[in-house]
Enzyme design. Structure first.
Site, PDB file in Angstrom:
ATOM      1  N   ASN A  98       0.989  -1.143  -0.090  1.00 39.87           N
ATOM      2  CA  ASN A  98      -0.003  -0.065   0.017  1.00 39.87           C
ATOM      3  C   ASN A  98       0.780   1.268   0.050  1.00 39.87           C
ATOM      4  OD1 ASN A  98      -1.544   2.026   0.399  1.00 39.87           O
ATOM      5  ND2 ASN A  98      -2.228   1.295   2.626  1.00 39.87           N
ATOM      6  N   TRP A  99       0.986   1.763  -1.086  1.00 41.87           N
ATOM      7  CA  TRP A  99       1.913   3.018  -1.164  1.00 41.87           C
ATOM      8  C   TRP A  99       1.205   4.201  -0.441  1.00 41.87           C
ATOM      9  CZ3 TRP A  99       4.584   3.217  -6.760  1.00 41.87           C
ATOM     10  CH2 TRP A  99       5.097   2.151  -6.983  1.00 41.87           C
ATOM     11  N   LYS A 100       0.055   4.050  -0.221  1.00 41.76           N
ATOM     12  CA  LYS A 100      -0.752   5.247   0.168  1.00 41.76           C
ATOM     13  C   LYS A 100      -0.562   6.554  -0.778  1.00 41.76           C
ATOM     14  CE  LYS A 100       0.081   3.428   4.870  1.00 41.76           C
ATOM     15  NZ  LYS A 100       0.030   3.419   6.349  1.00 41.76           N
ATOM     16  N   HIS A 123      -9.400   0.696   5.308  1.00 42.21           N
ATOM     17  CA  HIS A 123      -8.128   0.838   5.793  1.00 42.21           C
ATOM     18  C   HIS A 123      -8.417   2.053   6.914  1.00 42.21           C
ATOM     19  CE1 HIS A 123      -4.053   2.250   6.657  1.00 42.21           C
ATOM     20  NE2 HIS A 123      -3.596   1.277   5.904  1.00 42.21           N
ATOM     21  N   GLU A 181      -7.024   4.442   7.976  1.00 47.38           N
ATOM     22  CA  GLU A 181      -6.679   5.802   7.541  1.00 47.38           C
ATOM     23  C   GLU A 181      -7.975   6.285   7.023  1.00 47.38           C
ATOM     24  OE1 GLU A 181      -2.843   5.432   5.594  1.00 47.38           O
ATOM     25  OE2 GLU A 181      -2.104   4.806   7.706  1.00 47.38           O
ATOM     26  N   GLU A 198      -5.150  -5.261  10.556  1.00 50.13           N
ATOM     27  CA  GLU A 198      -4.219  -4.345  10.984  1.00 50.13           C
ATOM     28  C   GLU A 198      -4.512  -3.816  12.211  1.00 50.13           C
ATOM     29  OE1 GLU A 198      -2.203  -3.111   6.969  1.00 50.13           O
ATOM     30  OE2 GLU A 198      -4.023  -1.700   7.462  1.00 50.13           O
ATOM     31  N   GLY A 257       2.769   1.710  10.869  1.00 48.87           N
ATOM     32  CA  GLY A 257       3.747   2.981  10.686  1.00 48.87           C
ATOM     33  C   GLY A 257       4.273   3.319  11.991  1.00 48.87           C
ATOM     34  N   SER A 305       3.375  -2.344  10.695  1.00 50.33           N
ATOM     35  CA  SER A 305       5.082  -2.473  10.705  1.00 50.33           C
ATOM     36  C   SER A 305       5.398  -3.782  10.338  1.00 50.33           C
ATOM     37  CB  SER A 305       5.321  -2.141  11.920  1.00 50.33           C
ATOM     38  OG  SER A 305       4.963  -0.550  12.398  1.00 50.33           O
ATOM     39  N   GLY A 311       2.820  -1.116   4.345  1.00 47.52           N
ATOM     40  CA  GLY A 311       2.711   0.112   3.765  1.00 47.52           C
ATOM     41  C   GLY A 311       4.155   0.415   3.770  1.00 47.52           C
ATOM     42  N   GLY A 312       4.792   1.119   4.693  1.00 53.16           N
ATOM     43  CA  GLY A 312       6.246   1.984   4.345  1.00 53.16           C
ATOM     44  C   GLY A 312       7.157   0.981   3.861  1.00 53.16           C
TER      45      GLY A 312
HETATM   46  C1  PEP Z   1      -0.882  -0.012   6.093  1.00 55.37           C
HETATM   47  O1  PEP Z   1      -0.961   1.389   6.314  1.00 55.37           O
HETATM   48  O2  PEP Z   1      -1.720  -0.739   5.678  1.00 55.37           O
HETATM   49  C2  PEP Z   1       0.466  -0.721   6.829  1.00 55.37           C
HETATM   50  C3  PEP Z   1       0.482  -1.718   7.361  1.00 55.37           C
HETATM   51  O3  PEP Z   1       1.413   0.209   6.954  1.00 55.37           O
HETATM   52  P1  PEP Z   1       2.800   0.127   7.735  1.00 55.37           P
HETATM   53  O4  PEP Z   1       3.475  -1.096   7.049  1.00 55.37           O
HETATM   54  O5  PEP Z   1       3.717   1.334   7.388  1.00 55.37           O
HETATM   55  O6  PEP Z   1       2.625  -0.068   9.022  1.00 55.37           O
END
Ligand code: PEP
Length: 251
Positions: free
Chosen positions: A11-13, A98, A100, A168, A174, A214, A235-236
């Site tokens: 997920n590049w957000k 999600h 967010e 999640e 994050g 994470s 994500g990241g």
């Molecule tokens: C996400 O936003 O779906 C996610 C898992 O982010 P991160 O891996 O950066 O915690």
């Protein structure tokens, strides 16, 4: 090890400009020159890059996904994107619910279910996100919160169509913090039990349950090895081809 083939989604957000396609090219190079991945690989870029990711990823097996869709197929919804538009741009998956989106846009589980229904209607596979806050976990409510989100966010159509669930924990997204392997295992077992209760043994056991929060090259192998973890939502660490590839190689 589970018999469900794993899926790893990045997920590049709200990250990624045209030059980010260089990183996608590097991921494609790693995927095609290294050992063939066991996992299906999905990349969910911002909508502006979706068609390019779908076109560029095709030759290396990278599948494009959207990050959100509107519940309606078309209409007066400035700035929104419908599921059929995502499909038209080459997406096969779409993330819905999600945290967010739930937090920043006030999306309820009812809204998430309507989006998942729209995704299915457009031929997409929805990745339906659920997860508790830190306060809810500390209060001992994590499982009941997630159970409630599952019951309302997953449409009945999941009985006949492919959906993916992503667990999640919000406090892990994050932050560099993750639940323990036991906590992840317990939650994924609970989610599996709910899916089997609702959709029956065969269907309930076939739905992928991803872990997200994470997930990093350093912890991916052990987290992805937990029972009923059928892949990850990243994500990241999906922004760097090398890191994302290491995670993909961990299943
Ligand atoms: C996400 O936003 O779906 C996610 C898992 O982010 P991160 O891996 O950066 O915690």
């Amino acid at each position: 090890m589970s018999t469900i083939s794993p899926l790893i989604a990045g997920n590049w957000k709200m990250n990624g400009l045209t030059h980010s396609l260089d990183e996608l090219a590097e991921l494609a190079r790693l995927l095609t020159t290294g050992e063939a991945p066991r996992a299906l690989v999905v990349v969910c870029p911002p909508a502006t890059l979706l068609a390019a990711v779908a076109a560029q990823g095709a030759s290396s097996g990278i599948i494009a996904g959207g990050q959100d869709c509107h519940a309606e197929p078309s209409g007066a919804h400035t700035g929104d994107i419908s599921a059929s538009m995502l499909a038209d741009a080459g997406a096969q998956y779409v993330i819905v619910g999600h945290s967010e989106r739930r937090t920043d846009h006030g999306e309820s589980s009812d809204t998430v279910r309507e989006k998942a229904e729209a995704a299915i209607g457009a031929g997409l596979k929805p990745i339906i996100c659920v997860g508790e806050t830190e306060a809810q976990r500390n209060a001992g409510d994590a499982e009941s919160v997630v159970a409630g989100q599952l019951a309302t966010s997953i449409p009945d159509a999941a009985g006949q169509h492919e959906v993916i669930v992503a667990y999640e924990p919000i406090w892990a997204i994050g932050t560099g913090r993750t639940p323990t392997l036991d906590e992840i295992g317990q939650m994924h077992d609970t989610i599996r039990a709910r899916l089997v209760d609702r959709f029956g043994l065969s269907k309930g056991e076939s739905i992928r349950i991803l872990y997200g929060g994470s997930l990093k090259p350093q912890n991916a192998r052990e987290i992805l090895g937990v029972a009923n973890v059928n892949g990850g939502l990243v994500g990241g660490a999906s922004l760097l081809a090398k890191d994302f590839y290491t995670i993909i190689s961990g299943v």
